[in-house]
Design a protein around this motif. Structure first.
Motif: not given
Length: 473
Positions: A86, A90, A265-266, A269
């Motif tokens: 994550r 970002n 993460y993909e 989450d």
């Protein structure tokens, strides 16, 4: 002896008639109450009623007559690897410009699609380069299989088969027709799975890697440059902790582990696959569709009308997994050329999807030229660009294309100097035979009545808006 007749003790005719009326009223009242109870029960439990009654209740109330329990992915705290992913997702410092992160083009507030209405996103060293294709959403990819050709191989232990071998085996096999609600009679010998519009990435990890060295995206010159950025980033201590102290010594391994973290993460989450649309609530019996939405759903599933569900599967799987609204297969639709794209200023340039130019391993498999991945329609009503070249900007334009491509091509494609319509103008003529003309609504001919009326199209759009996440009753 008296000659007087005895007086009868039974009720008078008037009293008997009154008693009969009261009895009839009680019977009628009982029938009415029983009917009301039955109607109430049907409204509360339409799934327990015979199909005709359940469908009638659905028509009257907008409730799903056959609700199901959807098996959503479990919600749990993110793993340490996913938390790192994550943070990397970002972080704009991983780009050559220092201004572009994964989240720049895949905004969480926009279903992991672009946060603007641009056809393609800017990128490059100075953020002045135009992207090649519209950015697809990263949502609902957690069940995407790797790219393959032919029937689903499942979890087999067979030796890997090359894509060229798969393509050769599929060559000459008649394409299975796609009909909403009907399984193909034969295995689908077609390309399926993979990521990006052309399927060239097989995993979320591979997909995360692609933009890093794309000259019109994050624009790093090579993976060594990415590794150097990672070594000097705020993430390096976490990378060492999670993947071992020696991970920094191998540039390829360092980048690979970082991309693995983004993939986790993909995958982990739930924001990437919330299944929180009105349609999901309706499937479970917790929401009512309006009459327009209900009509749109039926048109969406109608094999003779829109036939959207032929490719954008709308029903839960047999084990209750929510529908992804894609069969993850590839289609050549023949959408018109978008002359606003920078690369299309060259009249000899063609983006042919699976067979190139951005994908190179399938260049010889020309039977797939013009084929692109079928995207999910979840959150499609929130998008501003559609198809691989972004030629359309709203759902009305998209549905008009499906409706009129064959029946009124002059409304879809440009004409040359002689007035001849340039049909399929974004694909070289030798590959026009790859374009789908078998599945409704593309099975219509020139001059035929289109499959959908204008009202049908408005109803389908109303239904598609129910696929947007974030529904609140």
């Amino acid at each position: 002896m008296s000659s007087q007749l005895p007086t009868g003790s039974g009720p008078s005719p008037r009293a008997a008639s009154s008693a009969w009326r009261r009895l009839i009223l009680r019977i009628v009242l009982g029938i009415v109450l029983l009917g009301a109870a039955l109607v109430g029960y049907a409204l509360i439990y339409p799934e327990r009623m015979p199909a005709p009654i359940g469908d009638t209740v659905e028509n009257l109330t907008g409730l799903n007559a056959h609700p199901v329990k959807l098996q959503r992915p479990p919600v749990a705290p993110l793993s340490a690897v996913a938390v790192l992913g994550r943070d990397l997702f970002n972080d704009p410092s991983l780009s050559a410009s220092g201004k572009q992160s994964c989240a720049s083009c895949h905004s969480a507030a926009h279903a992991f699609s672009p946060p603007n209405d641009l056809t393609v996103q800017p990128g490059g060293l100075h953020m002045t380069e135009a992207g090649y294709r519209p950015v697809p959403s990263l949502a609902y990819l957690y069940r995407q299989a790797p790219f393959s050709i032919g029937p689903d191989q499942g979890d087999t232990d067979a030796a890997p088969v090359s894509l060229d071998t798969q393509a050769s085996a599929a060559l000459g096999v008649q394409r299975a027709q796609k009909t909403a609600g009907v399984a193909p009679a034969a295995p689908a010998m077609v390309p399926q799975g993979g990521l990006f519009w052309d399927g060239r990435a097989s995993t979320l990890q591979d997909q995360a890697l692609g933009p890093l060295t794309n000259p019109v995206e994050m624009a790093n010159p090579d993976l060594a440059s990415v590794a150097d950025k990672l070594r000097h980033s705020k993430h390096i201590d976490t990378l060492r902790q999670l993947f071992g102290p020696h991970v920094v010594n191998d540039p390829n391994l360092l980048v690979s582990e970082a991309m693995f973290a983004i993939g986790r993460y993909e995958f982990e989450d739930p924001a990437f696959h919330p299944f929180s649309s009105k349609y999901d609530a309706w499937l479970e019996g917790h929401a009512r569709l309006t009459q327009a939405e209900l009509r749109g759903l039926r048109l969406f599933n109608d094999k003779d009308k829109a036939n959207c569900a032929g490719c954008h599967l709308s029903q839960p799987t047999s084990d209750g997994l929510p529908p992804l609204f894609t069969d993850t297969q590839y289609e050549a639709l023949g959408v018109p050329r978008n002359r606003e794209l920078a690369q299309n200023r060259n009249p000899k340039f063609y983006d042919m999807g699976i067979c190139g130019p951005f994908r190179t391993d399938m260049a010889r498999q020309t039977q797939y030229c013009g084929m692109f991945l079928t995207p999910t329609l979840r959150n499609a009503a929130e998008r501003k660009t559609f198809f691989h070249n972004g030629v359309y900007h709203d759902l009305k334009q998209v549905l008009d294309f499906y409706n009129q491509r064959n029946t009124s091509p002059d409304r879809i494609y440009p004409s040359d100097a002689s007035g001849k319509v340039q049909k399929y103008d974004d694909l070289p003529p030798q590959y026009h035979a790859n374009v789908d003309v078998a599945d409704a609504p593309f099975d219509r001919k020139f001059g035929d009545q289109p499959a959908m009326t204008d009202q049908d199209i408005q109803d389908i759009i109303a239904f598609m808006k129910t696929l947007s996440d974030g529904y609140k009753d």
